[in-house]
Write an enzyme that holds these catalytic residues in place. Structure first.
Site, PDB file in Angstrom:
ATOM      1  N   SER A 726       2.559   0.149   2.569  1.00  0.00           N
ATOM      2  CA  SER A 726       2.599   0.486   4.053  1.00  0.00           C
ATOM      3  C   SER A 726       1.991  -0.869   4.796  1.00  0.00           C
ATOM      4  O   SER A 726       2.828  -1.777   4.456  1.00  0.00           O
ATOM      5  CB  SER A 726       1.644   1.656   4.416  1.00  0.00           C
ATOM      6  OG  SER A 726       1.681   2.105   5.788  1.00  0.00           O
ATOM      7  N   HIS A 846       5.968   9.271   2.745  1.00  0.00           N
ATOM      8  CA  HIS A 846       5.412   8.029   2.870  1.00  0.00           C
ATOM      9  C   HIS A 846       4.454   7.663   1.893  1.00  0.00           C
ATOM     10  O   HIS A 846       4.157   6.688   1.274  1.00  0.00           O
ATOM     11  CB  HIS A 846       4.549   7.749   4.266  1.00  0.00           C
ATOM     12  CG  HIS A 846       4.060   6.618   4.384  1.00  0.00           C
ATOM     13  ND1 HIS A 846       4.593   5.509   4.568  1.00  0.00           N
ATOM     14  CD2 HIS A 846       2.696   6.052   5.060  1.00  0.00           C
ATOM     15  CE1 HIS A 846       4.186   4.223   5.117  1.00  0.00           C
ATOM     16  NE2 HIS A 846       2.655   4.739   4.883  1.00  0.00           N
TER      17      HIS A 846
END
Length: 876
Positions: A726, A846
């Site tokens: 991320s 995610h």
């Protein structure tokens, strides 16, 4: 004629427009990216009869081959006619309602969570010039998430990756099987949450559980008495695997939000929790389906029976009362912010159509989000607070609060509201916009991100402090007329993390030099309920600790969980009152009994944990943790994995990670976590030191740690791997482009990489407070310098081997970041020593994986790649 460009209809419409020679307005919905910009300009130059307008609500979903054709035509037009930008930019205009997805860690519609806020759309008329079209980016077609061309790229890349690196499930490595056995093991601690009592008056504890037989998971419950035994008798409430099979949807659990029993007339005098809102995601995306669940019958409450049910969206909802919800969701044009989160809050009464629900609060399109929630503090002798907030950016908010009666929670036509006076008006809370607020009893808690002087010329409170004030006084008289009390004031190397509240005590969790410590305060009823310090941990320790109240309505018991890099998690039952009643001066006197302990998941014999310090480029001392064998030979040959994040005020610290132990430490490797700037290890100052134009500080810190590991002979460049995901993926991208000489392997997971367009992709716009705005001078001044996608150097002959992983279903960080970077590297690196491997999980969100098997696969793929690559760099 007004049409929408959806799927392949754009080609049909263009042909029709040319055939009938009529002025045609093509209207499309813009959501996920600006790939449409090239299409717009191309259409305007090749089909003069077409004018264009956009409305914001959904993605252009035309397939990539179709959307690329006009771009090619436009490019050919330029080559043939040499048209200048000024000439063709004036040939058309584009009016649009601006909407781009952002993301933020949301504060759901309740108090003890991170910030959230719904937002509004802004309608603007602008001139759209060719300058805004990036003709130097031929890979924008990969931003179409599920186009056939994008998915074809992902599938072929996956196949090539496994052919080169081996399939973890069949390669002969034991990593996949070992990791999967841990993820599906029954030996894990089943952490529970009390949700009232059962029909027999026993405490009812809920848990969500995954194992080999239930890869998607079971939502289940048990009595407290049974939970304390070695073999609890669980009752299944919802079988997610069974639900997924019946509905043919790959459901992923995203959590539950119970109806507070104090606001439920069916709760048997406030003892039972009867309903809950469940959030279920398709394939792990952030967007969820909202469905109400009956905890007395263990069944969903369908909409035909007046259950609260909403389709897939980034919905945030909570109960105001049993028959009223506060809801923010995607209700069509104008209901989402530029960030893609709720801009409006509706009050939805059971049995009515959500479309008819009254909008009770709304923000601006430029907000990240808005929220509204009820904070019922009657159990702490406080009032019921109704709170509304607008998250202006990721780190700034405005709050409006009022106190109300129970009857004000009910539906407007509820008979109990007859004769009840109207509630107080909302008052804007007079605090700095970068402060966070919460409520405990009569007190308002204020967490500061910057220094604050509420009364001009008066006392100044330091950034990072946690203070409290009488809420009624603050709301009625403002900040200047209030008396403040300090709960925590930071030092240069300390920060407060979180807090928990029991019936009579306030537990504050802090970190000192990235070590954990707990402080205890009591509500002193003899002194107006002020919080008085009564004790706590004597010394901070290298471990992760969590303190969470069991039931603040009834007791001072709290769950206390500890773990360390080499110490498996242990769960204790603790009692805050024991801190005050103990006079022997010993630490952790609050522990009552050990409830559960995770068995060792890997062989940690001989491992040591050290806290070390590297010196960054500007002289700042950067701490890091080193886990290695105590007899490690300092010859540079130890395969070393350096992990980092460095953003969003998120701290790294000691915790038990079985997968790292299995896949790295057991093999003889060294594991390192770097506490670089941008994180929250030392509070807001540590985070703010690496924002926007100072982002380089985060990267310089990481490089300093890497160089320190090499200078101390733990490893050398060829035996040092870097890993991050991320925001940490952006860190990895910059390590790859800034210092290709420093690492022997890199794993870049679910990354941000294209900082020119990140704010146009999914949740990216909400992160501009962290990174900067590419549409301003920020791009030339600093963003360009740490956009890995734009920093690939064709003159570099050798880049380190890199594995890039992402997920198709990630609706927070767009998979195009990873796709475009890899494709560009492959094209530019032909004939060079640039080994790059790519794997895109088709599900997973995610987090990168939707179930245990996927998680084990992705973990094994990454660790085996790094280990095998570094072993080649050893010196005989």
């Amino acid at each position: 004629h007004t049409k929408r460009l959806i799927h392949g209809t754009d080609r049909i419409l263009l042909l029709a427009a040319n055939a009938i020679k009529m002025p045609t307005l093509l209207s499309f919905h813009r959501h996920r990216s600006r790939t449409s910009s090239a299409l717009i300009l191309a259409l305007a130059t090749t089909v003069p009869s077409i004018s264009l307008a956009t409305t914001s609500n959904a993605a252009i979903s035309s397939t990539a081959p179709v959307s690329r054709l006009p771009l090619l035509a436009f490019t050919n037009h330029l080559q043939q006619h040499g048209t200048k930008k000024q000439q063709f930019s004036s040939s058309f205009s584009l009016a649009f309602q601006h909407k781009e997805q952002k993301n933020q860690e949301f504060r759901p519609f309740t108090t003890n969570t991170n910030k959230m806020a719904p937002s509004a759309e802004i309608s603007e008329n602008v001139a759209f010039t060719a300058k805004e079209i990036d003709l130097d980016d031929p890979y924008m077609y990969l931003e179409e998430v599920e186009s056939e061309e994008s998915l074809s790229f992902a599938r072929s890349a996956n196949e090539a990756c496994l052919k080169a690196l081996g399939d973890p499930k069949t390669s002969g490595s034991t990593t996949y099987d070992r990791v999967l056995s841990v993820l599906e093991s029954n030996d894990r601690i089943a952490h529970v949450r009390k949700m009232g009592k059962n029909e027999n008056g026993e405490d009812s504890m809920y848990n969500f559980w995954k194992d080999g037989s239930n890869p998607k998971g079971l939502w289940r419950r048990v009595t407290m008495t049974s939970y304390k035994t070695s073999d609890p008798e669980w009752e299944t409430v919802l079988d997610l695997d069974d639900l997924a099979s019946k509905e043919d949807i790959s459901w992923v659990w995203k959590g539950s939000r119970p109806l507070p029993r104090a606001r439920d007339p069916m709760s048997e005098d406030g003892t039972r929790v009867t309903r809950a809102l469940l959030s279920l995601s398709r394939g792990g995306a952030d967007a969820i389906h909202l469905r109400e669940f009956d905890l007395l019958t263990n069944e969903f409450v369908p909409s035909k029976d007046n259950g609260f049910v909403l389709p897939e969206a980034k919905t945030r909802a909570s109960y105001k009362s049993r028959d009223v919800l506060l809801v923010g969701s995607d209700f069509g044009p104008g209901t989402l912010t530029d960030s893609g989160y709720p801009r409006t809050v509706r009050e939805w009464v059971r049995g009515t159509d959500i479309k008819d629900a009254k909008v009770v609060f709304e923000g601006e399109a430029t907000d990240v989000s808005v929220s509204a929630y009820i904070d019922d503090q009657r159990h702490h002798d406080g009032p019921i607070y109704e709170v509304r907030s607008r998250s202006l950016t990721f780190y700034t908010s405005k709050y409006w609060v009022r106190t109300i009666q129970y009857e004000h929670l009910l539906a407007p036509d509820d008979p109990l509201r007859e004769g009840v006076e109207q509630p107080n008006k909302f008052e804007e809370v007079d605090v700095q916009i970068d402060a966070d607020i919460d409520f405990v009893g009569k007190w308002m808690l204020i967490s500061l991100r910057s220094d604050w002087e509420p009364t001009p010329g008066g006392k100044q409170y330091k950034k990072g402090s946690l203070i409290y004030v009488d809420a009624e006084t603050m709301l009625n008289n403002g900040s200047e007329g209030a008396e403040y009390h300090i709960l925590f004031e930071p030092t240069e190397r300390s920060a407060y993390e979180t807090y928990s509240v029991t019936k009579n005590y306030f537990i504050l969790s802090i970190i000192e030099n990235v070590k954990s410590k707990h402080l205890f305060f009591k509500f002193d009823k003899e002194d107006d309920g002020k919080l008085v310090f009564v004790g706590g941990d004597k010394e901070a320790q290298i471990r992760a600790c969590y303190a969470g109240s069991v039931d603040p309505y009834e007791s001072d018991d709290f769950w206390f969980t500890t773990s360390g890099y080499t110490q498996p998690s242990t769960l204790f039952l603790a009692d805050a009152a024991k801190v005050e009643n103990n006079d022997d001066g010993e630490g952790e006197e609050y522990i009552v009994e050990k409830l559960k302990s995770l068995p060792p998941q890997y062989d940690a014999a001989g491992l040591t944990v050290k806290q070390c310090v590297a010196t960054s480029k500007d002289g700042t001392e950067v701490p890091y943790f080193l886990v290695t064998k105590e007899d490690t030979v300092l010859d540079g040959n130890t395969p070393t994995l350096l992990y980092g994040y460095g953003g969003f005020e998120i701290s790294l610290g000691p915790k038990y990670i079985a997968t790292s132990g299995i896949a790295w430490l057991e093999r003889g490797g060294a594991y390192v976590e770097a506490n670089i700037r941008g994180g929250g290890e030392f509070g807001p100052s540590w985070h703010q030191a690496a924002l926007k134009e100072n982002r380089n500080k985060s990267y310089e810190d990481f490089i300093a740690v890497a160089e320190h590991l090499i200078s101390t002979n733990i490893c050398k460049s060829s035996t040092l791997a870097a890993r991050g995901g991320s925001n940490g993926g952006l860190l990895m991208g910059n390590m790859y482009t800034m210092r290709p000489d420093l690492f022997g392997a890199i794993h870049c997971a679910v990354p941000l990489l294209d900082m020119k367009r990140y704010h146009t992709l999914l949740a990216g716009a909400s992160w501009m407070a962290e990174y900067g705005d590419p549409d301003t001078p920020d791009w030339d001044n600093f963003l360009y310098k740490y956009s890995p996608y734009h920093q690939i150097n064709p003159d570099v002959e050798k880049y380190p081997p890199m594995l890039v992983t992402t997920s198709t279903r990630d609706d927070r960080v767009h998979p195009a970041h990873a796709r475009k970077m890899v494709k560009k590297l492959w094209d530019m690196g032909k004939g060079k020593d640039w080994p790059v491997y790519y794997y895109e999980n088709i599900e997973g969100g995610h987090g990168g994986a939707a179930d245990s098997k996927q998680s084990a696969f992705m973990t094994a793929l990454a660790y085996d790649f790094m280990w095998d690559t570094l072993c080649k760099g050893k010196t005989d």
